[in-house]
Design a protein around this motif. Structure first.
Motif, PDB file in Angstrom:
ATOM      1  N   GLU A 188       4.567  10.283   4.373  1.00  0.00           N
ATOM      2  CA  GLU A 188       5.167   9.583   5.686  1.00  0.00           C
ATOM      3  C   GLU A 188       4.716   8.096   5.787  1.00  0.00           C
ATOM      4  N   LEU A 189       3.451   8.023   5.412  1.00  0.00           N
ATOM      5  CA  LEU A 189       2.815   6.555   5.633  1.00  0.00           C
ATOM      6  C   LEU A 189       3.716   5.813   4.348  1.00  0.00           C
ATOM      7  N   VAL A 190       3.572   6.381   3.192  1.00  0.00           N
ATOM      8  CA  VAL A 190       4.190   5.576   2.207  1.00  0.00           C
ATOM      9  C   VAL A 190       5.593   5.719   2.299  1.00  0.00           C
ATOM     10  N   ALA A 191       6.306   6.263   3.046  1.00  0.00           N
ATOM     11  CA  ALA A 191       7.713   6.140   2.861  1.00  0.00           C
ATOM     12  C   ALA A 191       7.983   5.072   4.089  1.00  0.00           C
ATOM     13  N   ALA A 192       7.171   5.017   5.025  1.00  0.00           N
ATOM     14  CA  ALA A 192       7.214   3.975   6.070  1.00  0.00           C
ATOM     15  C   ALA A 192       6.881   2.354   5.274  1.00  0.00           C
ATOM     16  N   ILE A 193       6.066   2.357   4.666  1.00  0.00           N
ATOM     17  CA  ILE A 193       5.742   1.193   3.926  1.00  0.00           C
ATOM     18  C   ILE A 193       6.889   0.952   2.746  1.00  0.00           C
ATOM     19  N   THR A 194       7.257   1.936   2.102  1.00  0.00           N
ATOM     20  CA  THR A 194       8.448   1.676   1.097  1.00  0.00           C
ATOM     21  C   THR A 194       9.495   1.084   1.934  1.00  0.00           C
ATOM     22  N   GLU A 195       9.827   1.700   3.036  1.00  0.00           N
ATOM     23  CA  GLU A 195      11.101   1.116   3.763  1.00  0.00           C
ATOM     24  C   GLU A 195      10.945  -0.482   4.192  1.00  0.00           C
ATOM     25  N   LEU A 196       9.813  -0.680   4.588  1.00  0.00           N
ATOM     26  CA  LEU A 196       9.498  -2.124   4.787  1.00  0.00           C
ATOM     27  C   LEU A 196       9.469  -2.962   3.603  1.00  0.00           C
ATOM     28  N   GLY A 197       8.937  -2.421   2.623  1.00  0.00           N
ATOM     29  CA  GLY A 197       9.016  -3.264   1.307  1.00  0.00           C
ATOM     30  C   GLY A 197      10.489  -3.520   0.869  1.00  0.00           C
ATOM     31  N   GLU A 198      11.482  -2.636   1.101  1.00  0.00           N
ATOM     32  CA  GLU A 198      12.881  -2.632   1.004  1.00  0.00           C
ATOM     33  C   GLU A 198      13.318  -3.806   1.793  1.00  0.00           C
ATOM     34  N   ASP A 199      12.967  -3.940   2.979  1.00  0.00           N
ATOM     35  CA  ASP A 199      13.754  -4.855   3.848  1.00  0.00           C
ATOM     36  C   ASP A 199      13.475  -6.068   3.587  1.00  0.00           C
ATOM     37  N   GLU A 200      14.623  -7.009   3.490  1.00  0.00           N
ATOM     38  CA  GLU A 200      14.504  -8.491   3.107  1.00  0.00           C
ATOM     39  C   GLU A 200      14.217  -9.261   4.255  1.00  0.00           C
ATOM     40  N   ALA A 201      14.149  -8.738   5.530  1.00  0.00           N
ATOM     41  CA  ALA A 201      13.707  -9.495   6.472  1.00  0.00           C
ATOM     42  C   ALA A 201      12.265  -9.483   6.647  1.00  0.00           C
ATOM     43  N   VAL A 202      11.677  -8.673   6.018  1.00  0.00           N
ATOM     44  CA  VAL A 202      10.209  -8.711   6.071  1.00  0.00           C
ATOM     45  C   VAL A 202       9.434  -9.279   4.904  1.00  0.00           C
ATOM     46  N   ASP A 203       8.662 -10.348   5.335  1.00  0.00           N
ATOM     47  CA  ASP A 203       8.085 -10.991   4.026  1.00  0.00           C
ATOM     48  C   ASP A 203       6.520 -10.499   3.870  1.00  0.00           C
ATOM     49  N   GLY A 204       5.702  -9.972   4.944  1.00  0.00           N
ATOM     50  CA  GLY A 204       4.734  -9.690   4.411  1.00  0.00           C
ATOM     51  C   GLY A 204       4.176  -8.072   5.174  1.00  0.00           C
ATOM     52  N   ILE A 205       3.380  -7.308   4.438  1.00  0.00           N
ATOM     53  CA  ILE A 205       3.189  -6.057   5.024  1.00  0.00           C
ATOM     54  C   ILE A 205       1.714  -5.853   5.218  1.00  0.00           C
ATOM     55  N   LEU A 206       1.100  -5.483   6.469  1.00  0.00           N
ATOM     56  CA  LEU A 206      -0.214  -5.347   6.571  1.00  0.00           C
ATOM     57  C   LEU A 206      -0.485  -3.818   7.042  1.00  0.00           C
ATOM     58  N   LEU A 207      -1.170  -2.977   6.121  1.00  0.00           N
ATOM     59  CA  LEU A 207      -1.640  -1.780   6.590  1.00  0.00           C
ATOM     60  C   LEU A 207      -2.921  -1.845   7.087  1.00  0.00           C
ATOM     61  N   GLN A 208      -3.036  -1.456   8.480  1.00  0.00           N
ATOM     62  CA  GLN A 208      -4.277  -1.729   9.220  1.00  0.00           C
ATOM     63  C   GLN A 208      -5.296  -0.422   8.732  1.00  0.00           C
ATOM     64  N   HIS A 209      -6.396  -0.822   8.255  1.00  0.00           N
ATOM     65  CA  HIS A 209      -7.253   0.288   7.899  1.00  0.00           C
ATOM     66  C   HIS A 209      -8.773   0.196   8.659  1.00  0.00           C
ATOM     67  N   PRO A 210      -9.467   1.154   8.491  1.00  0.00           N
ATOM     68  CA  PRO A 210      -9.159   2.564   8.013  1.00  0.00           C
ATOM     69  C   PRO A 210      -8.181   3.553   8.207  1.00  0.00           C
ATOM     70  N   VAL A 211      -7.425   4.238   7.431  1.00  0.00           N
ATOM     71  CA  VAL A 211      -6.367   5.135   8.003  1.00  0.00           C
ATOM     72  C   VAL A 211      -6.934   6.510   7.965  1.00  0.00           C
ATOM     73  N   PRO A 212      -6.574   7.484   8.800  1.00  0.00           N
ATOM     74  CA  PRO A 212      -7.232   8.805   8.898  1.00  0.00           C
ATOM     75  C   PRO A 212      -7.459   9.409   7.705  1.00  0.00           C
ATOM     76  N   ARG A 213      -8.575  10.185   7.513  1.00  0.00           N
ATOM     77  CA  ARG A 213      -9.458  10.764   6.579  1.00  0.00           C
ATOM     78  C   ARG A 213      -8.539  11.554   5.623  1.00  0.00           C
ATOM     79  N   HIS A 214      -7.541  12.209   6.185  1.00  0.00           N
ATOM     80  CA  HIS A 214      -6.525  12.955   5.149  1.00  0.00           C
ATOM     81  C   HIS A 214      -5.518  12.231   4.442  1.00  0.00           C
ATOM     82  N   ILE A 215      -5.352  10.994   4.843  1.00  0.00           N
ATOM     83  CA  ILE A 215      -4.481  10.207   4.019  1.00  0.00           C
ATOM     84  C   ILE A 215      -5.087   9.453   2.954  1.00  0.00           C
ATOM     85  N   ASP A 216      -4.288   9.443   1.658  1.00  0.00           N
ATOM     86  CA  ASP A 216      -4.741   8.698   0.694  1.00  0.00           C
ATOM     87  C   ASP A 216      -4.461   7.343   0.711  1.00  0.00           C
TER      88      ASP A 216
END
Length: 283
Positions: A73-101
């Motif tokens: 689900e997290l990868v899907a959300a980031i991928t969607e932002l990556g494909e959005d031409e109106a978004v120039d930069g993406i920041l994933l706030q870390h750390p993420v929950p332990r169960h997430i890669d």
């Protein structure tokens, strides 16, 4: 001893980023932040970055996912932002929950939008001195050294910490500036002796006052990249400042420059520019 404050430098970087953002025609640059969970410190950091965006003339978009979100689900959300031409930069706030890669999530960020410099592509660019975005905290450390007239060339630098988004890229950037770099970590034997030989100490271990003041070589430059509860860094500040020639305060040292570089790189991404020269390849 002199304080190596990052506040004035951050203001200069943000002022320049704001000027370049205003000079754009069409839409404003846009930074998207992604947060999984509701960790109070992470929520605070995201809000701080959103406020800086607004003050700099950068649009911000926030994607909040529950702590129960999966890696997919997290990868899907980031991928969607990556494909959005109106978004120039993406920041994933870390750390993420332990169960997430976390690495899989970072790698979902396209290199051209990796304004926090967390992907393997960005690390390779830093290591080889190629165009790309730098990890913001290590990049901020180098900018702080530059602003205070510290030339790493020929100096012995000790980096304490080996995380892929702080310790390792910090070592690469210092190596590119012709420092002789030793990377220390939790299993380093005789850590104090390594630190005592260092002309430049970068503390990035994530443990409060882990680096003792009497380890510091007289006249050394100390950069504390740690931030722990109670506004405490990774260095025993009161004791270290008695020996260091320059030392960063916590807060007010590396932190402000980290955020400033994030926004500078967002504007650069929006303008299709390369990162302002930080890395200098040597032999």
């Amino acid at each position: 001893m002199a304080l190596m404050s990052g506040t004035a430098l951050a203001r200069e970087i943000l002022d320049d980023a704001a000027r370049r953002a205003r000079a754009r025609t069409g839409r404003k640059p846009c930074l998207a932040t992604v947060l999984a969970g509701d960790d109070p410190a992470s929520v605070t950091y995201v809000r701080m970055k959103q406020k800086r965006c607004a003050a700099t003339g950068i649009d911000s978009r926030h994607v909040a996912l529950p702590a129960s979100a999966t890696t997919r689900e997290l990868v899907a959300a980031i991928t969607e932002l990556g494909e959005d031409e109106a978004v120039d930069g993406i920041l994933l706030q870390h750390p993420v929950p332990r169960h997430i890669d976390e690495r899989a999530a970072f790698e979902a960020i396209p290199p051209g939008k990796d304004v926090d410099g967390v992907t393997m592509h960005s690390f390779a660019a830093m290591a080889f001195g190629l165009p790309g975005f730098v990890s913001c905290t290590p990049g901020g450390i180098v900018r702080l050294l530059d602003a205070h007239g510290v030339d790493p060339a020929g100096q012995r630098a000790v980096v304490i910490g080996r995380s892929p988004i702080l310790g390792k890229p910090a070592a690469m950037l210092l190596l590119a500036r012709d420092a002789t770099v030793t990377v220390c970590h939790s299993r380093t034997a005789n850590l104090a002796e390594h630190v005592r030989q260092a002309d430049i100490v970068v503390a990035a271990v994530g443990k409060p006052e882990f680096v003792r003041g009497d380890w510091i070589k007289p006249g050394a430059v100390v950069v504390d990249a740690g931030y722990n509860p109670g506004n405490v860094g990774d260095v025993e500040f009161d004791q270290a400042r008695q020996r260091a020639s320059l030392i960063t305060p916590v807060p007010g040292g590396v932190g402000p420059v980290t955020i400033a570089l994030l926004l500078e790189q967002t504007v650069a991404a929006a303008n299709g520019e390369g990162q302002p020269e930080i890395v200098q390849s040597g032999r």
